[in-house]
Design a protein around this motif. Structure first.
Motif, PDB file in Angstrom:
ATOM      1  N   GLU A 131       2.675   2.794  -5.763  1.00  0.00           N
ATOM      2  CA  GLU A 131       3.823   3.491  -6.362  1.00  0.00           C
ATOM      3  C   GLU A 131       3.770   5.004  -6.140  1.00  0.00           C
ATOM      4  N   ILE A 132       3.966   5.417  -4.882  1.00  0.00           N
ATOM      5  CA  ILE A 132       3.888   6.826  -4.525  1.00  0.00           C
ATOM      6  C   ILE A 132       5.282   7.376  -4.227  1.00  0.00           C
ATOM      7  N   VAL A 133       5.618   8.487  -4.861  1.00  0.00           N
ATOM      8  CA  VAL A 133       6.931   9.117  -4.652  1.00  0.00           C
ATOM      9  C   VAL A 133       6.907   9.925  -3.365  1.00  0.00           C
ATOM     10  N   TYR A 134       7.951   9.716  -2.555  1.00  0.00           N
ATOM     11  CA  TYR A 134       8.136  10.510  -1.340  1.00  0.00           C
ATOM     12  C   TYR A 134       9.628  10.748  -1.172  1.00  0.00           C
ATOM     13  N   LYS A 194      12.574   8.801   7.628  1.00  0.00           N
ATOM     14  CA  LYS A 194      12.304  10.228   7.439  1.00  0.00           C
ATOM     15  C   LYS A 194      10.799  10.498   7.363  1.00  0.00           C
ATOM     16  N   ALA A 195      10.069   9.618   6.682  1.00  0.00           N
ATOM     17  CA  ALA A 195       8.618   9.787   6.577  1.00  0.00           C
ATOM     18  C   ALA A 195       7.966   9.732   7.960  1.00  0.00           C
ATOM     19  N   VAL A 196       8.424   8.818   8.793  1.00  0.00           N
ATOM     20  CA  VAL A 196       7.887   8.705  10.159  1.00  0.00           C
ATOM     21  C   VAL A 196       8.230   9.963  10.958  1.00  0.00           C
ATOM     22  N   GLU A 197       9.442  10.456  10.794  1.00  0.00           N
ATOM     23  CA  GLU A 197       9.837  11.689  11.481  1.00  0.00           C
ATOM     24  C   GLU A 197       8.993  12.879  11.020  1.00  0.00           C
ATOM     25  N   ASP A 198       8.481  12.796   9.782  1.00  0.00           N
ATOM     26  CA  ASP A 198       7.631  13.859   9.238  1.00  0.00           C
ATOM     27  C   ASP A 198       6.156  13.685   9.604  1.00  0.00           C
ATOM     28  N   ARG A 228      -2.201   8.475   8.119  1.00  0.00           N
ATOM     29  CA  ARG A 228      -1.821   8.265   6.722  1.00  0.00           C
ATOM     30  C   ARG A 228      -0.379   7.785   6.726  1.00  0.00           C
ATOM     31  N   GLY A 229      -0.028   6.950   5.771  1.00  0.00           N
ATOM     32  CA  GLY A 229       1.322   6.409   5.832  1.00  0.00           C
ATOM     33  C   GLY A 229       1.736   5.661   4.574  1.00  0.00           C
ATOM     34  N   PHE A 287       7.711   4.611  -2.758  1.00  0.00           N
ATOM     35  CA  PHE A 287       7.220   3.548  -1.895  1.00  0.00           C
ATOM     36  C   PHE A 287       6.132   2.750  -2.618  1.00  0.00           C
ATOM     37  N   ASP A 288       6.004   1.490  -2.216  1.00  0.00           N
ATOM     38  CA  ASP A 288       5.081   0.594  -2.918  1.00  0.00           C
ATOM     39  C   ASP A 288       3.626   0.993  -2.728  1.00  0.00           C
ATOM     40  N   LEU A 289       3.265   1.386  -1.496  1.00  0.00           N
ATOM     41  CA  LEU A 289       1.874   1.704  -1.204  1.00  0.00           C
ATOM     42  C   LEU A 289       1.758   2.933  -0.307  1.00  0.00           C
ATOM     43  N   TYR A 290       0.677   3.677  -0.508  1.00  0.00           N
ATOM     44  CA  TYR A 290       0.308   4.788   0.371  1.00  0.00           C
ATOM     45  C   TYR A 290      -1.115   4.529   0.836  1.00  0.00           C
ATOM     46  N   PHE A 291      -1.381   4.755   2.128  1.00  0.00           N
ATOM     47  CA  PHE A 291      -2.727   4.510   2.636  1.00  0.00           C
ATOM     48  C   PHE A 291      -3.177   5.630   3.554  1.00  0.00           C
TER      49      PHE A 291
END
Length: 229
Positions: free
Chosen positions: A107-110, A160-164, A125-126, A115-119
């Motif tokens: 549960e990470i805010v972006y 957008k996250a991938v573009e970042d 990192r993603g 998003f459900d998971l951050y790793f």
């Protein structure tokens, strides 16, 4: 994931998305439904369903529907389960596309989404967004079973996250065994299907895995082919 206490019942009706009527131990019982999805092909009168007994004795409904039989196939419909199954799949090294993880958070805010998971690994990192799939037709698993503006929003945020510079995964957990492949349900939600295709073209990884489903539990299965076109 194991459910500590389950019972088999016969489905009668679902007056709204939150509750259903079943026959349990020869008497009618009102139960909670652990999904807001339609599940129209599963929750039909006479079908066998699996109930989880509530831990809280003060709850209004004593049981929740967590799974249903479609013929001989048992399909888990618990919408709270997919994130947990994928989380444990990653920690146990069962997902070949996401291995050697050094950090895993829920549960990470972006941006404007959660998003459900951050790793994190030594190389990247993603984010991972998990979608539970309960709809199957002629061996084809599909998502969604109803239009989902929220689902589309998550896809665009993942792009957008991938573009970042982040790695981005949209993970479809098929909550059953025996499907041939997965595809977006273009007829039910054409916008979601187009967004998913765009995400793939923009570098978001689209994954699908099936599940091993028992009456008292569910665990991660094996990779399933994804067909976007």
């Amino acid at each position: 994931m194991k459910y500590p206490s389950v019972k088999v019942a016969k489905f009668i009706k679902r007056p709204n998305r939150f509750i259903a009527h079943v026959i349990l131990d020869n008497k009618e019982e009102i139960v909670h439904v652990k999904t807001t999805g339609r599940c129209g092909e599963l929750l039909q009168e006479g079908n066998l369903v699996i109930l989880e007994e509530a831990k809280n004795p003060e709850r209004k409904t004593k049981y929740s529907i967590i799974a249903a039989y479609k013929g001989d196939v048992l399909i888990n419909i618990d919408s709270q389960i997919p994130n947990m199954v994928v989380y444990h799949g990653i920690t146990e090294g069962k997902i070949k596309e996401i291995r050697d993880v050094t950090k895993l958070s829920k549960e990470i805010v972006y941006g404007n989404s959660r998003f459900d998971l951050y790793f994190e690994t030594e190389k990247q990192r993603g984010f991972i967004e998990v979608k539970g799939v309960t709809l199957e037709t002629e061996g084809i698993a599909m998502f969604p079973d109803a239009p989902t503006q929220r689902g589309c929003k998550h896809i665009y945020e993942m792009i957008k996250a991938v573009e970042d510079g982040y790695a981005g995964f949209i993970f479809f957990l098929i909550q059953m065994k025996g499907v041939k492949y997965f595809k977006p349900h273009e007829i039910r939600d054409p916008e979601f299907a187009q967004a998913l295709k765009l995400a793939s073209a923009k570098g978001v990884t689209i994954l699908a895995y099936d599940s091993i489903v028992d009456e008292d539990g569910i665990t991660l299965g094996t990779p399933i082919e994804v067909r976007l076109f």
